[in-house]
Design a protein around this motif. Structure first.
Motif, PDB file in Angstrom:
ATOM      1  N   ARG A  68       0.859  -1.190   0.000  1.00  0.00           N
ATOM      2  CA  ARG A  68       0.000   0.000   0.000  1.00  0.00           C
ATOM      3  C   ARG A  68       0.892   1.236   0.000  1.00  0.00           C
ATOM      4  NH1 ARG A  68      -5.608  -1.796  -0.069  1.00  0.00           N
ATOM      5  NH2 ARG A  68      -6.094   0.378   0.409  1.00  0.00           N
ATOM      6  N   PRO A  69       1.330   1.679  -1.178  1.00  0.00           N
ATOM      7  CA  PRO A  69       2.258   2.812  -1.256  1.00  0.00           C
ATOM      8  C   PRO A  69       1.714   4.100  -0.648  1.00  0.00           C
ATOM      9  CG  PRO A  69       2.160   1.630  -3.344  1.00  0.00           C
ATOM     10  CD  PRO A  69       1.067   1.081  -2.491  1.00  0.00           C
ATOM     11  N   ASP A  70       0.387   4.227  -0.520  1.00  0.00           N
ATOM     12  CA  ASP A  70      -0.202   5.441   0.047  1.00  0.00           C
ATOM     13  C   ASP A  70      -0.333   5.384   1.568  1.00  0.00           C
ATOM     14  OD1 ASP A  70      -0.514   6.789  -2.375  1.00  0.00           O
ATOM     15  OD2 ASP A  70      -2.411   5.764  -2.796  1.00  0.00           O
ATOM     16  N   ALA A  71       0.105   4.291   2.184  1.00  0.00           N
ATOM     17  CA  ALA A  71       0.031   4.204   3.651  1.00  0.00           C
ATOM     18  C   ALA A  71       0.906   5.287   4.277  1.00  0.00           C
ATOM     19  CB  ALA A  71       0.479   2.831   4.124  1.00  0.00           C
ATOM     20  N   LEU A  72       0.412   5.863   5.356  1.00  0.00           N
ATOM     21  CA  LEU A  72       1.148   6.929   6.037  1.00  0.00           C
ATOM     22  C   LEU A  72       1.006   6.749   7.540  1.00  0.00           C
ATOM     23  CD1 LEU A  72       1.552  10.615   5.203  1.00  0.00           C
ATOM     24  CD2 LEU A  72       0.720  10.042   7.478  1.00  0.00           C
ATOM     25  N   LEU A  73       2.132   6.720   8.252  1.00  0.00           N
ATOM     26  CA  LEU A  73       2.126   6.629   9.707  1.00  0.00           C
ATOM     27  C   LEU A  73       2.140   8.042  10.274  1.00  0.00           C
ATOM     28  CD1 LEU A  73       2.317   4.972  12.333  1.00  0.00           C
ATOM     29  CD2 LEU A  73       4.811   5.086  12.112  1.00  0.00           C
ATOM     30  N   LEU A  74       1.039   8.435  10.895  1.00  0.00           N
ATOM     31  CA  LEU A  74       0.908   9.750  11.517  1.00  0.00           C
ATOM     32  C   LEU A  74       1.255   9.609  12.988  1.00  0.00           C
ATOM     33  CD1 LEU A  74      -0.097  12.727  11.056  1.00  0.00           C
ATOM     34  CD2 LEU A  74      -2.301  11.938  11.951  1.00  0.00           C
ATOM     35  N   ILE A  75       2.341  10.227  13.422  1.00  0.00           N
ATOM     36  CA  ILE A  75       2.826  10.082  14.792  1.00  0.00           C
ATOM     37  C   ILE A  75       2.453  11.323  15.591  1.00  0.00           C
ATOM     38  CG2 ILE A  75       4.849   9.775  16.252  1.00  0.00           C
ATOM     39  CD1 ILE A  75       6.190   8.328  13.913  1.00  0.00           C
ATOM     40  N   VAL A  76       1.588  11.126  16.587  1.00  0.00           N
ATOM     41  CA  VAL A  76       1.141  12.205  17.472  1.00  0.00           C
ATOM     42  C   VAL A  76       1.834  12.016  18.813  1.00  0.00           C
ATOM     43  CG1 VAL A  76      -0.833  13.301  18.579  1.00  0.00           C
ATOM     44  CG2 VAL A  76      -1.091  12.289  16.293  1.00  0.00           C
ATOM     45  N   GLY A  77       2.744  12.894  19.166  1.00  0.00           N
ATOM     46  CA  GLY A  77       3.468  12.753  20.429  1.00  0.00           C
ATOM     47  C   GLY A  77       4.837  13.385  20.326  1.00  0.00           C
ATOM     48  N   SER A  78       5.500  13.464  21.451  1.00  0.00           N
ATOM     49  CA  SER A  78       6.828  14.063  21.495  1.00  0.00           C
ATOM     50  C   SER A  78       7.657  13.381  22.570  1.00  0.00           C
ATOM     51  CB  SER A  78       6.732  15.570  21.755  1.00  0.00           C
ATOM     52  OG  SER A  78       6.105  15.813  23.006  1.00  0.00           O
ATOM     53  N   ALA A 124      10.480   7.577   3.958  1.00  0.00           N
ATOM     54  CA  ALA A 124      10.428   8.932   4.509  1.00  0.00           C
ATOM     55  C   ALA A 124       9.120   9.631   4.170  1.00  0.00           C
ATOM     56  CB  ALA A 124      11.612   9.754   3.989  1.00  0.00           C
ATOM     57  N   ASN A 125       8.562   9.355   2.992  1.00  0.00           N
ATOM     58  CA  ASN A 125       7.306   9.993   2.588  1.00  0.00           C
ATOM     59  C   ASN A 125       6.082   9.314   3.193  1.00  0.00           C
ATOM     60  OD1 ASN A 125       8.619  11.903   0.960  1.00  0.00           O
ATOM     61  ND2 ASN A 125       8.670  10.491  -0.793  1.00  0.00           N
ATOM     62  N   ASN A 126       6.329   8.287   3.987  1.00  0.00           N
ATOM     63  CA  ASN A 126       5.214   7.544   4.602  1.00  0.00           C
ATOM     64  C   ASN A 126       5.173   7.722   6.116  1.00  0.00           C
ATOM     65  OD1 ASN A 126       6.442   5.765   2.187  1.00  0.00           O
ATOM     66  ND2 ASN A 126       4.201   5.654   2.166  1.00  0.00           N
ATOM     67  N   VAL A 127       5.923   8.690   6.619  1.00  0.00           N
ATOM     68  CA  VAL A 127       5.953   8.986   8.054  1.00  0.00           C
ATOM     69  C   VAL A 127       5.766  10.483   8.247  1.00  0.00           C
ATOM     70  CG1 VAL A 127       7.337   8.943  10.165  1.00  0.00           C
ATOM     71  CG2 VAL A 127       7.487   7.045   8.546  1.00  0.00           C
TER      72      VAL A 127
END
Length: 386
Positions: free
Chosen positions: A221-231, A257-260
């Motif tokens: 799934r090339p359009d998958a994106l990991l959205l990381i909420v936190g610090s 890199a384009n999926n994070v």
């Protein structure tokens, strides 16, 4: 019966500090104060955010020794003047204070423990804090895993109770405009969004997930994106961090890199709910690290309350938080290939677990949490020779 109780709660973990323990202690105060008189000792930064149904006694948050010494003085003063029936530690950190203050006024000493506050290997903590936990009249554990760690730490099984953390249910649905605006703001349009919510620590395992599992997901799934909420946490004790920069570097090396996308903390409740509801799956790749356990995993319940299934490793208290096939899927610890397969299963059937996720979350309502804690506080204290 509860209305006549006086409860003193002592905790360092309250908003504006961000994390599951902070949310839990906030709701603990709110729920207890519905049925009893509650005083709280906590960091001065929390004064404007603490529930209004408690009498708040502020102490300095930093440095740690000053928090502990100030909280101890406050607890002794309040215990002698107010004569509480129960003195409760919001985590193992404040257990010695709760125990000593309780012994001065004949109160019951109780601690709610989260996992790491039982397993931590710091020699000073093991010498001074664990003996106090063993002497508490009641220990309330947040999961079966934490309860077992408490038993292994020498706490009598008779003194250990179990109350899972809670969640706000039902989570109000975000409006179409809120969802569209959030996705536009973070450039999520046309992406299969996987969300991670929480502190960037070594235990959470995001860097390893990005390196070992995300490329397998992106391959299908090339359009998958990991959205990381936190610090990175600033005030968490015994937290080994993973910086945003190190996660981005691993993503570049792994070719994803384009999926994070790391967007930092979200402190606004409505925006956080919108973030959850913008995602197909919640990714919770907590690593199995001896003596650094995930006590429960409140974010898995929060995701379920928003209709979003969790994909995680079966370790620590996460086993209590995720219902297999109902609110998500669990992979054997460190099996990143299987974890990726489970994430792909959810991506390929978006929304299919929405109803069962909501059903799973209902049992964890904060009202149920409050009643369960009160039930534990009613339990008779066994003899200290038992």
């Amino acid at each position: 019966m509860h209305r006549s109780w006086k409860i003193l709660l002592i905790t360092r973990n309250l908003p504006p500090l961000v994390g599951g323990m902070e949310r839990l202690n906030w709701h603990l105060i709110q729920e207890l104060a519905k049925a009893a008189q509650v005083m709280t000792i906590g960091p001065s930064e929390a004064a404007l955010l603490v529930p209004s149904n408690t009498i708040f006694n502020p102490v300095p948050l930093r440095p740690l020794w000053r928090f502990l010494s100030s909280a101890f003085r406050q607890a002794l003063c309040i215990s002698r003047r107010w004569r509480p029936h129960i003195i409760m530690a919001g985590s193992g950190l404040t257990a010695p204070i709760a125990l000593l203050a309780a012994r001065t006024c004949g109160a019951k000493a109780v601690a709610y423990v989260h996992g790491l506050d039982v397993t931590i290997q710091n020699p000073i903590y093991k010498t001074l804090w664990l003996p106090a936990l063993r002497r508490m009249d009641r220990i309330i554990a947040n999961s079966h895993s934490t309860a077992e760690f408490a038993r292994l730490a020498g706490i009598s099984e008779q003194r250990i109770g179990l109350v899972h953390p809670g969640v706000t249910v039902p989570a109000p649905p975000a409006s179409t405009d809120q969802l569209q605006n959030f996705r536009a703001k973070h450039n999520l349009e046309g992406r299969d969004v996987l969300i991670s919510v929480g502190r960037l620590t070594a235990r959470k395992g995001l860097r390893e997930f990005v390196q070992l599992a995300l490329p397998l997901i992106v391959a299908e799934r090339p359009d998958a994106l990991l959205l990381i909420v936190g610090s990175t946490p600033n005030d968490a004790l015994h937290a080994h961090t993973q910086t945003a920069e190190s996660i981005e570097e691993v993503a570049r090396t792994a070719g994803v890199a384009n999926n994070v996308r790391l967007i930092g903390q979200i402190t606004n409740t409505d925006e956080l709910l919108t973030a959850y509801q913008s995602a197909i799956a919640h990714i919770f790749p907590v690593r199995h690290i001896p003596n650094d356990t995930e006590g429960f995993g409140m974010v898995a319940i929060e995701a379920a309350a928003n209709g979003v299934p969790t994909v995680a490793f079966a370790t620590g208290g996460i086993i209590d938080a995720v219902a297999e096939g109902e609110s998500g899927y669990l992979a054997p610890p460190e099996d990143y290939e299987f974890l990726a397969q489970l994430a792909l299963r959810v991506i390929k059937s978006p929304g299919s677990m929405h109803t069962t996720c909501l059903r799973h979350s209902v049992a964890f309502a904060w009202e149920n949490f409050g009643r369960a804690v009160l039930d534990q506080l009613e339990q008779p204290a066994p003899s200290h020779r038992s």
